[in-house]
Design a protein around this motif. Sequence first.
Motif, short mmCIF file in Angstrom:
data_model
loop_
_atom_site.label_atom_id
_atom_site.label_comp_id
_atom_site.label_asym_id
_atom_site.label_seq_id
_atom_site.Cartn_x
_atom_site.Cartn_y
_atom_site.Cartn_z
N PRO A 1 1.19 1.64 10.32
CA PRO A 1 1.57 2.17 8.99
C PRO A 1 0.36 2.58 8.15
O PRO A 1 0.42 3.58 7.44
CB PRO A 1 2.31 1.01 8.34
CG PRO A 1 2.75 0.13 9.45
CD PRO A 1 1.75 0.31 10.54
N ALA A 2 -0.74 1.85 8.24
CA ALA A 2 -1.94 2.20 7.47
C ALA A 2 -2.54 3.52 7.95
O ALA A 2 -3.04 4.31 7.14
CB ALA A 2 -2.96 1.09 7.55
N GLU A 3 -2.49 3.77 9.24
CA GLU A 3 -2.99 5.05 9.77
C GLU A 3 -2.15 6.21 9.26
O GLU A 3 -2.67 7.27 8.93
CB GLU A 3 -3.01 5.02 11.29
CG GLU A 3 -4.11 4.12 11.84
CD GLU A 3 -4.07 3.92 13.35
OE1 GLU A 3 -3.13 4.45 14.01
OE2 GLU A 3 -4.96 3.24 13.86
N LYS A 4 -0.85 6.02 9.15
CA LYS A 4 0.03 7.07 8.63
C LYS A 4 -0.25 7.33 7.14
O LYS A 4 -0.32 8.48 6.72
CB LYS A 4 1.49 6.70 8.84
CG LYS A 4 1.88 6.72 10.31
CD LYS A 4 3.34 6.41 10.49
CE LYS A 4 3.71 6.31 11.94
NZ LYS A 4 3.59 7.54 12.68
N VAL A 5 -0.44 6.27 6.37
CA VAL A 5 -0.75 6.44 4.95
C VAL A 5 -2.09 7.15 4.79
O VAL A 5 -2.23 8.04 3.95
CB VAL A 5 -0.74 5.07 4.22
CG1 VAL A 5 -1.29 5.20 2.82
CG2 VAL A 5 0.67 4.50 4.17
N SER A 6 -3.06 6.80 5.60
CA SER A 6 -4.37 7.44 5.55
C SER A 6 -4.25 8.94 5.81
O SER A 6 -4.84 9.76 5.08
CB SER A 6 -5.31 6.80 6.57
OG SER A 6 -6.53 7.47 6.61
N GLY B 1 7.69 9.51 5.83
CA GLY B 1 6.84 8.39 5.46
C GLY B 1 7.29 7.07 6.02
O GLY B 1 6.89 6.66 7.09
N ARG B 2 8.09 6.38 5.29
CA ARG B 2 8.52 5.03 5.67
C ARG B 2 9.32 5.03 6.96
O ARG B 2 9.18 4.12 7.77
CB ARG B 2 9.32 4.42 4.51
CG ARG B 2 9.83 3.05 4.77
CD ARG B 2 8.71 2.05 4.80
NE ARG B 2 9.25 0.73 5.05
CZ ARG B 2 8.74 -0.11 5.92
NH1 ARG B 2 7.66 0.18 6.57
NH2 ARG B 2 9.30 -1.28 6.09
N ALA B 3 10.15 6.04 7.15
CA ALA B 3 10.98 6.09 8.36
C ALA B 3 10.11 6.16 9.60
O ALA B 3 10.38 5.49 10.59
CB ALA B 3 11.93 7.28 8.31
N SER C 1 7.23 11.46 0.63
CA SER C 1 6.98 10.71 1.87
C SER C 1 5.81 9.75 1.70
O SER C 1 5.85 8.62 2.19
CB SER C 1 6.70 11.67 3.02
OG SER C 1 7.84 12.42 3.33
N ALA C 2 4.77 10.21 1.01
CA ALA C 2 3.61 9.35 0.78
C ALA C 2 4.00 8.14 -0.07
O ALA C 2 3.57 7.01 0.20
CB ALA C 2 2.48 10.13 0.12
N ARG C 3 4.82 8.36 -1.08
CA ARG C 3 5.26 7.23 -1.92
C ARG C 3 6.05 6.23 -1.09
O ARG C 3 5.85 5.02 -1.20
CB ARG C 3 6.11 7.71 -3.08
CG ARG C 3 6.82 6.56 -3.79
CD ARG C 3 6.49 6.46 -5.23
NE ARG C 3 6.95 5.22 -5.82
CZ ARG C 3 8.08 5.06 -6.49
NH1 ARG C 3 8.92 6.07 -6.63
NH2 ARG C 3 8.39 3.91 -7.03
#
Length: 191
Positions: free
Chosen positions: A135-140, A38-40, A162-164
């Motif tokens: 980052p928004a595309e990854k969260v989506s 996620g964040r990484a 990872s989503a969190r």
Amino acid sequence: MLRRVLVLPVLLLTLVAASGCGGGGEKAQEGGAHVAAGRAAAAGSPAAAPSSCPTETTKHFAKTRFAADAGLAFGAFHRYIWNPYQAGAFKQGANGRTKAFAKAAAAGLFAANRINAARKLIGADPTLCKALKVPAEKVSAMFSSLAGRFESGRLDQAQIGSARSAVDGLKTDAQSQAGTSIQEKTPNLGG
């Protein structure tokens, strides 16, 4: 059979509620999109290319509307996916597990819808675009994938974590890089 009976009304309610929120959103990415980190991954990604971002705002109140849509998406994720996960509601034999899975699937679809609407608004503002597009595309993609997993009754604990991390990272980036505060708002998905 019981799971399908519970999931269908919840999904229909979610779709009706989402269509009433306006901004139809682009179609959520189909299942199979798996993002392992996620964040990484978001931190290691380059910012959006300046040529793909607008030079001036193309939609009225893009930052405000982005914050509202992202707040709804993140509120749904925390209320119906993260908190039940932390409480053990998805574990085999847990009381109310079927209901928790149904609500998590609906929340995942709702969150994917709202984050896709937020992504459109990111593309309408140069500051948001440069800081938050990747980052928004990854969260989506994560929200869409989570919804599919919950619909099928398969739980991926690493994917929820990872989503969190990605959600928290996007909130931090929005504040620090785009000057936009995202306040989570919990939608009512039936309980």
